[in-house]
Design a protein around this motif. Structure first.
Motif, PDB file in Angstrom:
ATOM      1  N   LYS A   6      41.453  29.977  50.544  1.00 35.72           N
ATOM      2  CA  LYS A   6      41.610  28.627  49.980  1.00 35.72           C
ATOM      3  C   LYS A   6      40.328  28.167  49.301  1.00 35.72           C
ATOM      4  O   LYS A   6      40.360  27.535  48.243  1.00 35.72           O
ATOM      5  N   TYR A   7      39.214  28.485  49.932  1.00 35.01           N
ATOM      6  CA  TYR A   7      37.914  28.098  49.378  1.00 35.01           C
ATOM      7  C   TYR A   7      37.711  28.724  48.001  1.00 35.01           C
ATOM      8  O   TYR A   7      37.307  28.042  47.041  1.00 35.01           O
ATOM      9  N   ALA A   8      38.003  30.003  47.881  1.00 32.65           N
ATOM     10  CA  ALA A   8      37.844  30.687  46.599  1.00 32.65           C
ATOM     11  C   ALA A   8      38.742  30.082  45.529  1.00 32.65           C
ATOM     12  O   ALA A   8      38.331  29.920  44.368  1.00 32.65           O
ATOM     13  N   LYS A   9      39.970  29.732  45.921  1.00 34.90           N
ATOM     14  CA  LYS A   9      40.913  29.154  44.949  1.00 34.90           C
ATOM     15  C   LYS A   9      40.467  27.781  44.451  1.00 34.90           C
ATOM     16  O   LYS A   9      40.884  27.342  43.376  1.00 34.90           O
ATOM     17  N   LEU A  10      39.643  27.098  45.234  1.00 33.71           N
ATOM     18  CA  LEU A  10      39.123  25.798  44.788  1.00 33.71           C
ATOM     19  C   LEU A  10      38.068  25.946  43.696  1.00 33.71           C
ATOM     20  O   LEU A  10      37.675  24.952  43.088  1.00 33.71           O
ATOM     21  N   ASN A  11      37.618  27.180  43.446  1.00 33.98           N
ATOM     22  CA  ASN A  11      36.591  27.436  42.437  1.00 33.98           C
ATOM     23  C   ASN A  11      35.381  26.527  42.647  1.00 33.98           C
ATOM     24  O   ASN A  11      34.981  25.771  41.757  1.00 33.98           O
ATOM     25  N   PRO A  12      34.763  26.580  43.823  1.00 30.22           N
ATOM     26  CA  PRO A  12      33.711  25.620  44.156  1.00 30.22           C
ATOM     27  C   PRO A  12      32.416  25.848  43.371  1.00 30.22           C
ATOM     28  O   PRO A  12      32.046  26.989  43.072  1.00 30.22           O
ATOM     29  N   ASP A  13      31.746  24.744  43.045  1.00 27.81           N
ATOM     30  CA  ASP A  13      30.415  24.800  42.450  1.00 27.81           C
ATOM     31  C   ASP A  13      29.323  24.648  43.505  1.00 27.81           C
ATOM     32  O   ASP A  13      28.185  25.053  43.279  1.00 27.81           O
ATOM     33  N   LEU A  14      29.677  24.018  44.643  1.00 28.21           N
ATOM     34  CA  LEU A  14      28.655  23.710  45.634  1.00 28.21           C
ATOM     35  C   LEU A  14      29.305  23.480  46.990  1.00 28.21           C
ATOM     36  O   LEU A  14      30.369  22.867  47.089  1.00 28.21           O
ATOM     37  N   LEU A  15      28.642  23.962  48.055  1.00 28.59           N
ATOM     38  CA  LEU A  15      29.034  23.680  49.428  1.00 28.59           C
ATOM     39  C   LEU A  15      27.934  22.829  50.071  1.00 28.59           C
ATOM     40  O   LEU A  15      26.748  23.119  49.891  1.00 28.59           O
ATOM     41  N   VAL A  16      28.333  21.787  50.802  1.00 22.63           N
ATOM     42  CA  VAL A  16      27.369  20.875  51.429  1.00 22.63           C
ATOM     43  C   VAL A  16      27.716  20.704  52.902  1.00 22.63           C
ATOM     44  O   VAL A  16      28.886  20.503  53.251  1.00 22.63           O
TER      45      VAL A  16
END
Length: 337
Positions: free
Chosen positions: A119-129
């Protein structure tokens, strides 16, 4: 690590203390640089890591408490997902979620150890906090999958314990929010800061008007009462700065608290009890069958105050607890020697 520590801090897992690492760079000490107009972006976190990107991150995934704090400072649409407890067992919003619209956000997991990498990969994240309770250890990012998680996007870790003050943590979240494009002069932000300051003054006034009260911060589980030390909690340390006599347990193990069996729940004479209100901890209604709990002077006097032991590190998130504390201290009676 001891199961008791896990049960208190997460309901299933925990981490130790952390020290605030000095931020670097020429940004006045906040470790951040905003990127107006979509230019290069950077932020130095409390690991001392300078996170850089070609543009300001627009797809942020954060620990739920971190997301809630950023929301208070004006970072909202950029947050697309959370991890950590956002929903309670009855389907309602967890207290840690603050003013987040949790139904809008993708949850990668609601409990300790849950982090859906797909799911995380599918969100195409720019940053994790997320927060850090010890240097380098990212809160609620599972150790067994952290390498895969951290390979997908840059990460920012902010220290929230181990000598860092509440005001420092709040300012770090404010700095990160500003770096992400939030307006620090927005009315909601300045109003919350004024409310926080007024609440702090109200606590000082309550202590002065009603001196001598001893306050115990604790969390309850079926087997143990955890007496928390203000040395490890930024909010409790701040309460002490305001003059509140928060009890420091004598036999702290693991850095956070002393484990008290229910037979020894009366070890510390408290006039007021701050009781952990997170969904992973037992609440007053769950403790009625425990004779030693019912016999505590503060419990008999009804002098209990809900305590979110993982604060929302923003002025808006901490103002309400300060106001509740001021109200409790104003009306409380001395019930111990």
């Amino acid at each position: 690590m001891p199961l008791s520590r896990r049960r208190l801090l997460t309901g299933a897992g925990t981490l130790g203390l952390g020290a605030l690492l000095a931020a670097c760079g020429d940004d006045g000490g906040n470790g951040s640089a905003a990127a107006p107009g979509g230019g290069p972006w950077e932020f130095t976190d409390d690991r001392g890591t300078k996170v850089t990107a070609a543009r300001t991150p627009s797809r942020v995934v954060a620990y739920v408490g971190s997301a809630a704090a950023l929301r208070d400072f004006g970072v909202d649409a950029q947050v697309v997902g959370t991890f950590g407890p956002s929903k309670s067992a009855d389907g309602g919003k967890d207290p840690l979620a603050g003013d987040l619209d949790v139904d809008r956000l993708t949850s990668l997991g609601n409990a300790w150890g849950e982090f859906n990498i797909e799911k995380y990969a599918k969100l195409n994240p720019d940053l994790l906090v997320t927060n850090m309770y010890e240097p380098g250890a990212l809160w609620y990012v599972p150790d067994d999958s952290k390498d895969k998680i951290l390979a997908l996007a840059p990460s920012v870790g902010l220290s929230v314990s181990g000598g860092v003050t509440l005001l420092q943590v709040i300012e770090r979240y404010a700095a990160l929010a500003a770096a992400l494009g939030a307006d620090p002069a927005a009315k909601a932000v300045t109003d919350a800061k004024a409310r926080f300051a007024a609440a702090g003054e109200a606590v000082k006034a309550a202590v002065k008007a009603n001196p001598g009260l001893k306050v115990l911060a604790a969390s309850a589980s079926p087997d143990l009462l955890y007496a928390s030390t203000p040395k490890a909690y930024a909010d409790l340390s701040y309460y002490r700065e305001l003059g509140v006599d928060v009890i420091t347990p004598a036999n702290v193990t693991g850095g956070f608290f002393e484990n008290l069996s229910w037979e020894n729940a009366d070890r510390y004479a408290a006039d007021v009890i701050l009781l952990d209100s997170r969904t992973s901890a037992l609440q007053p209604k769950d403790l009625t069958a425990k004779p030693t709990w019912a016999a505590l002077p503060a419990v008999k006097a009804g002098q209990l105050v809900p305590w979110l032991s993982e604060p929302r590190f923003s002025h808006a998130g901490c103002a309400g607890p300060l106001e509740a504390l001021a109200k409790a201290l104003t009306s409380a009676k001395k019930v111990t020697p």
